[in-house]
Write a protein that holds these residues in place. Sequence first.
Motif, PDB file in Angstrom:
ATOM      1  N   GLN A 146       0.832  -1.200   0.000  1.00  0.00           N
ATOM      2  CA  GLN A 146       0.000   0.000   0.000  1.00  0.00           C
ATOM      3  C   GLN A 146       0.871   1.256   0.000  1.00  0.00           C
ATOM      4  O   GLN A 146       1.814   1.387   0.766  1.00  0.00           O
ATOM      5  CB  GLN A 146      -0.910   0.012   1.232  1.00  0.00           C
ATOM      6  N   GLN A 147       0.531   2.175  -0.922  1.00  0.00           N
ATOM      7  CA  GLN A 147       1.279   3.422  -1.033  1.00  0.00           C
ATOM      8  C   GLN A 147       0.388   4.651  -0.869  1.00  0.00           C
ATOM      9  O   GLN A 147       0.827   5.686  -0.403  1.00  0.00           O
ATOM     10  CB  GLN A 147       2.003   3.488  -2.386  1.00  0.00           C
ATOM     11  N   GLY A 148      -0.879   4.532  -1.290  1.00  0.00           N
ATOM     12  CA  GLY A 148      -1.780   5.678  -1.243  1.00  0.00           C
ATOM     13  C   GLY A 148      -2.798   5.566  -0.126  1.00  0.00           C
ATOM     14  O   GLY A 148      -2.596   4.883   0.882  1.00  0.00           O
ATOM     15  N   ALA A 149      -3.921   6.227  -0.326  1.00  0.00           N
ATOM     16  CA  ALA A 149      -4.951   6.303   0.708  1.00  0.00           C
ATOM     17  C   ALA A 149      -5.823   5.053   0.770  1.00  0.00           C
ATOM     18  O   ALA A 149      -6.517   4.834   1.763  1.00  0.00           O
ATOM     19  CB  ALA A 149      -5.830   7.529   0.455  1.00  0.00           C
ATOM     20  N   TYR A 150      -5.797   4.235  -0.284  1.00  0.00           N
ATOM     21  CA  TYR A 150      -6.703   3.089  -0.353  1.00  0.00           C
ATOM     22  C   TYR A 150      -5.992   1.822   0.133  1.00  0.00           C
ATOM     23  O   TYR A 150      -4.854   1.538  -0.260  1.00  0.00           O
ATOM     24  CB  TYR A 150      -7.209   2.887  -1.781  1.00  0.00           C
ATOM     25  N   GLU A 151      -6.707   1.033   0.956  1.00  0.00           N
ATOM     26  CA  GLU A 151      -6.129  -0.214   1.466  1.00  0.00           C
ATOM     27  C   GLU A 151      -5.948  -1.236   0.349  1.00  0.00           C
ATOM     28  O   GLU A 151      -5.024  -2.048   0.387  1.00  0.00           O
ATOM     29  CB  GLU A 151      -7.020  -0.795   2.560  1.00  0.00           C
TER      30      GLU A 151
ATOM     31  N   TYR B 229      -6.229  -1.638  -4.071  1.00  0.00           N
ATOM     32  CA  TYR B 229      -6.222  -0.790  -5.266  1.00  0.00           C
ATOM     33  C   TYR B 229      -5.833  -1.645  -6.458  1.00  0.00           C
ATOM     34  O   TYR B 229      -4.839  -2.388  -6.402  1.00  0.00           O
ATOM     35  CB  TYR B 229      -5.201   0.326  -5.042  1.00  0.00           C
TER      36      TYR B 229
ATOM     37  N   THR C 184     -11.319   0.314  -6.575  1.00  0.00           N
ATOM     38  CA  THR C 184     -11.119  -0.289  -5.267  1.00  0.00           C
ATOM     39  C   THR C 184     -12.427  -0.924  -4.816  1.00  0.00           C
ATOM     40  O   THR C 184     -13.480  -0.731  -5.441  1.00  0.00           O
ATOM     41  CB  THR C 184     -10.640   0.759  -4.242  1.00  0.00           C
TER      42      THR C 184
ATOM     43  N   ASN D  54      -8.425  11.641 -10.960  1.00  0.00           N
ATOM     44  CA  ASN D  54      -9.129  11.089  -9.810  1.00  0.00           C
ATOM     45  C   ASN D  54     -10.611  11.447  -9.835  1.00  0.00           C
ATOM     46  O   ASN D  54     -10.992  12.577 -10.174  1.00  0.00           O
ATOM     47  CB  ASN D  54      -8.508  11.608  -8.510  1.00  0.00           C
TER      48      ASN D  54
ATOM     49  N   ASP E 137     -14.718   9.470  -8.312  1.00  0.00           N
ATOM     50  CA  ASP E 137     -15.318   8.414  -7.493  1.00  0.00           C
ATOM     51  C   ASP E 137     -16.711   8.124  -8.035  1.00  0.00           C
ATOM     52  O   ASP E 137     -17.609   8.967  -7.952  1.00  0.00           O
ATOM     53  CB  ASP E 137     -15.382   8.851  -6.029  1.00  0.00           C
TER      54      ASP E 137
END
Length: 528
Positions: free
Chosen positions: A406-411, A413, A430, A446, A448
């Motif tokens: 994991q690198q970003g905000a999402y667990e 991806y 995600t 980005n 959603d």
Amino acid sequence: MPTVLISDKLSPTAVDIFKERGVDVIYEPDLGKDKDALLKAVAEVDGLAIRSATKVTEKVLEAAKNLKVIGRAGIGVDNVDVPAASRAGVIVMNTPFGNSITTAEHAIAMMFAVSRQIAAADASTQAGKWEKNRFMGRELTGKTLGIIGCGNIGSIVASRGIGLRMRVIAFDPFLTAERATEIGVEKVELDALFRRADVITLHTPLTERTRNIVSEDAIDTMKDGAILINCARGGLVDEAALRAALDSGKLGGAGVDVFSEEPAKDNVLFGAPNLVCTPHLGAATTEAQENVALQVAEQMSDYLMRGAVSNALNMPSITAEEAPILTPFVTLAERLGSFAGQLTETGIKGVRIEYEGDVAELNLKALTAAAVTGLMRPLLQDVNMVSAPTIARDRGIHVEEVRREQQGAYENYIRLTVKTERQERSVAGTVFSDGKPRIIQVKGINLDADFAPNMIYVTNQDKPGFIGNIGTALGEAGVNIANFTLGRAERGGEAICLIEVDGLPDPSVLAKVEALPLVNQAKALSFG
């Protein structure tokens, strides 16, 4: 003991295999032709084994209260309502590779039959005539063979054509230049194939993109005297246009094994000059029937007795232990692939799938197969999670998997990038805690959004007036907006809009949207 109903003519080998595996069998080979009798017979069975005569409609599925699996002995499942089966929780299996050689050989046989007028010459000779000068044929050696659809069957036809010393050209959106070189064919665009080929043979599934791919306009561009062979699917050829071309002499002949309506007892083609017709015999050899019968019986028995799933069009091949965790990500991967596939119109060279976070620790085989299946299904409707990797490999499409922490905000991806002959396009998503897949990035922008059943994908310039114009245009066309998502790279720059609508919009509506100021592209997307 589970029970399987065989409602079409199937090799006795299938009955033996079912019984050997502990499955009870009801063998009624003509039942599929009687709709009312079929509705009664399916009420209590666990499995239904069919060929092409049985039509598994939503009504049949509603009557089949205990049905768990449908096995199609063959590749095509256009006689099965797969979405309805999915909604009913019924697995649909096919046998995608059991009759490839047989179908390819039939296409070659039709080429010879038409080029040498064998059917007409046989009828004339047996009638006591000796019309040797009437039946002047043509050699295939040195001629150009055009193959539309160079997958499993098409590549076999190509190899046979090369063996006949023909020049082979092929059109297939999924065929890479490297794979074309490997199998010895020249990859061309469709219009070039129509112009250059002396013999054209079809080996592509019937989809909305391929319906009437051989149209009146296409026939007009063909060489005078060209030969057309269709051993793939009825509906690929405009039959009225083909009849007119045979009557006028524009085409030198045609070999037709499949028709828009089957059984074809009254067809516009019948009686045309130098026409050879057969009653859907492409897979009708002893060897092919044995192969597909054995495969479908083994697959259905393994599922009913052990829960194993293979060659399923609507379910991933995963174990019972993996299913609760993996299934939401399989859905996400398939929909990301479908998103990219519906927007891709040129040849695919490669696919990169990046897994980040906890999902990278899972068994990625099913996830990657789901992504490739979704990518290819808009053009190859019969593709499934078992055949998709093989089809990609056969077409020289390189599939790359990347795992990372994991690198970003999402667990979790997943990002899918498609490399075509013209560009790269990426889409990422995600799965949230509710188990629903979401789109979180398109082309690096980005946003959603849900994977809604019907959507309009729009690329535009981020400038005032865009939202008002598109809302007005859709409102005037009677299209109701259910949801509206925007994302932009930077202020005033490139932007993307995903619009959820209540029904799939007509092409005319998309054309109006695409013509609006600030709009670069408008495409309809569908996620079942």
